[in-house]
Design a protein around this motif. Structure first.
Motif, PDB file in Angstrom:
ATOM      1  N   ALA A 279      24.601 -17.694  -4.936  1.00  0.00           N
ATOM      2  CA  ALA A 279      25.767 -16.838  -4.684  1.00  0.00           C
ATOM      3  C   ALA A 279      25.416 -15.768  -3.657  1.00  0.00           C
ATOM      4  O   ALA A 279      26.212 -15.474  -2.749  1.00  0.00           O
ATOM      5  N   ARG A 280      24.224 -15.199  -3.780  1.00  0.00           N
ATOM      6  CA  ARG A 280      23.803 -14.161  -2.836  1.00  0.00           C
ATOM      7  C   ARG A 280      23.667 -14.737  -1.423  1.00  0.00           C
ATOM      8  O   ARG A 280      24.101 -14.140  -0.439  1.00  0.00           O
ATOM      9  N   ASP A 283      26.991 -15.252   0.223  1.00  0.00           N
ATOM     10  CA  ASP A 283      27.820 -14.039   0.291  1.00  0.00           C
ATOM     11  C   ASP A 283      28.984 -14.068  -0.697  1.00  0.00           C
ATOM     12  O   ASP A 283      30.091 -13.572  -0.397  1.00  0.00           O
ATOM     13  N   LEU A 284      28.735 -14.670  -1.850  1.00  0.00           N
ATOM     14  CA  LEU A 284      29.744 -14.642  -2.914  1.00  0.00           C
ATOM     15  C   LEU A 284      29.479 -13.429  -3.798  1.00  0.00           C
ATOM     16  O   LEU A 284      28.355 -13.239  -4.286  1.00  0.00           O
ATOM     17  N   ARG A 285      30.483 -12.609  -3.992  1.00  0.00           N
ATOM     18  CA  ARG A 285      30.322 -11.401  -4.792  1.00  0.00           C
ATOM     19  C   ARG A 285      30.516 -11.724  -6.280  1.00  0.00           C
ATOM     20  O   ARG A 285      31.421 -12.452  -6.647  1.00  0.00           O
ATOM     21  N   VAL A 286      29.607 -11.177  -7.087  1.00  0.00           N
ATOM     22  CA  VAL A 286      29.682 -11.325  -8.545  1.00  0.00           C
ATOM     23  C   VAL A 286      30.046  -9.960  -9.125  1.00  0.00           C
ATOM     24  O   VAL A 286      29.384  -8.966  -8.868  1.00  0.00           O
ATOM     25  N   GLN A 288      33.461 -10.369  -8.411  1.00  0.00           N
ATOM     26  CA  GLN A 288      34.733 -10.386  -7.684  1.00  0.00           C
ATOM     27  C   GLN A 288      35.118 -11.793  -7.212  1.00  0.00           C
ATOM     28  O   GLN A 288      36.288 -12.194  -7.331  1.00  0.00           O
ATOM     29  N   ASP A 289      34.123 -12.542  -6.682  1.00  0.00           N
ATOM     30  CA  ASP A 289      34.421 -13.890  -6.185  1.00  0.00           C
ATOM     31  C   ASP A 289      34.123 -14.964  -7.227  1.00  0.00           C
ATOM     32  O   ASP A 289      34.816 -15.986  -7.280  1.00  0.00           O
ATOM     33  N   SER A 291      32.501 -15.399 -11.410  1.00  0.00           N
ATOM     34  CA  SER A 291      31.895 -14.847 -12.627  1.00  0.00           C
ATOM     35  C   SER A 291      30.770 -15.765 -13.091  1.00  0.00           C
ATOM     36  O   SER A 291      30.862 -16.990 -12.961  1.00  0.00           O
ATOM     37  N   SER A 305      22.044  -7.208 -10.311  1.00  0.00           N
ATOM     38  CA  SER A 305      23.150  -6.329  -9.909  1.00  0.00           C
ATOM     39  C   SER A 305      24.358  -7.198  -9.569  1.00  0.00           C
ATOM     40  O   SER A 305      24.388  -7.826  -8.510  1.00  0.00           O
ATOM     41  N   SER A 348      28.580  -9.343 -15.221  1.00  0.00           N
ATOM     42  CA  SER A 348      28.718 -10.449 -14.265  1.00  0.00           C
ATOM     43  C   SER A 348      30.006 -11.239 -14.396  1.00  0.00           C
ATOM     44  O   SER A 348      30.195 -12.244 -13.710  1.00  0.00           O
TER      45      SER A 348
END
Length: 353
Positions: A279-280, A283-286, A288-289, A291, A305, A348
């Protein structure tokens, strides 16, 4: 004194794997040509599995064996700690082996333990039930931990061997149905843990929930299917092998092939780590993008984080209880023990946007 032939010697001479020799000698499924070759080699080398049972009964050495897939995995490390703590309190030595989640390597280690007259074993199984039948028939007390051995597939059915015999006008004898192994185990309540996590994600509005699975996760996958219900999107269930590279590839491939998914349940801590890294990288936000929920709680989960929501299972207790069962096993057969899991909500997971 002439050295007695081992199961590995038979496998090498017959040109097959140790697991295949175990299946043949225990009456499991194998093609007629393979069965004939293995039995011929076993007779030639004077390999007699029944002698192992006599050895176990006549010269019990004390101590126990512990077989786990990976000692560097924090869960299996905690499980091993529990076994060692219980064994230490009873004054029992422990022979530890790592199978690498490789059924062939597991069968080789089983044979080694039998030859060393280790008559009590705790195992996180990697192979199927047929790999364990010779050991149990030889008198070994086996307690499974964390997972159960898979029910073996019939190789003739899988390869179409029986159909070919019918096409050639030969009557194919019906193979005996594959049987699960009736042996006690100490397990976490996978079903309740997975169900609780899926309900939690569904309550947040998630409908496209994926599952990252690995070796030995059959029960967790079944629980996931049951919790999600029909219709099941099969593309949202992805499997990796036991390596970190495979776990990362599976997680990355899942995120890229299904940008519409909104939540992922990782079936183990290595898979959870891979999901966080993938995910990092993408660029997938955890959360928000996407869970994330991970099966198994590990120290680094709180340091992420955001901190990871997890299904905590009692790894050390599983090992300790398994050691208690194997130490107490005697005339009274132990019962399978199921220990509770707990959903620990952290940061998360968020509502579907």
């Amino acid at each position: 004194m002439e050295k007695r032939a081992t199961i590995k010697d038979v496998a090498q001479a017959a040109g097959v794997g140790v697991a295949t020799v175990s299946r043949v000698l225990s009456g499991g499924s194998a093609s007629p040509s393979t069965r004939e070759r293995v039995l011929a080699v076993a007779a030639q080398l004077d390999y007699r599995p029944s002698a192992l049972g006599r050895n176990l009964r006549q010269r019990r050495t004390g101590g126990m064996g512990l077989l786990v897939p990976d000692l560097t995995d924090s869960f299996f490390g905690r499980l091993a700690e529990g076994v060692l703590a219980c064994a230490r309190s009873a004054g029992e030595p422990v022979v530890v082996g790592s199978t690498g989640d490789d059924p062939e390597q597991e069968s080789e280690l089983i044979g080694m333990l039998l030859e060393q007259s280790v008559d009590r074993v705790i195992a996180v199984p990697s192979g199927d039930a047929d790999a364990w039948r010779p050991a149990i028939r030889a008198g070994m007390t086996v307690i499974f931990a964390d997972r159960l051995p898979a029910v073996p597939q019939d190789p003739a059915a899988a390869s179409g061997f029986g159909d070919l015999m019918l096409l050639d006008g030969l009557a194919a004898a019906a193979p005996p149905p594959a049987r699960a192994l009736d042996a006690p185990a100490v397990l976490a309540d996978d079903r309740a843990g997975i169900r609780t996590a899926v309900r939690y994600l569904s309550g947040l509005g998630h409908r496209r929930i994926a599952f990252l699975g690995g070796p030995g996760h059959d029960r967790r996958v079944a629980a996931f299917r049951e919790a999600v219900g029909e219709p099941m999107d099969e593309e949202l269930i992805v499997f990796a092998t036991g390596s970190r590279d495979s776990a990362y590839a599976a997680a990355s491939g899942l995120f890229q092939s299904r940008p519409d998914l909104s939540a992922v349940l990782a079936g183990g801590n290595m898979l959870g780590e891979a999901a966080v890294l993938a995910a990092r990288e993408l660029d997938l936000r955890v959360p928000q993008d996407v869970s994330l929920v991970m099966y198994d709680d590990v120290p680094w989960a709180e340091l992420c984080s955001p901190p990871l929501t997890v299904i905590a299972q009692p790894g050390r207790d599983i090992g300790y209880r398994a050691a208690e069962l194997v130490l107490r096993a005697g005339s009274r057969r132990p019962r399978t023990v199921v220990l509770p899991t707990e959903l620990i909500v952290r940061g998360s997971c968020g509502p579907r946007r």
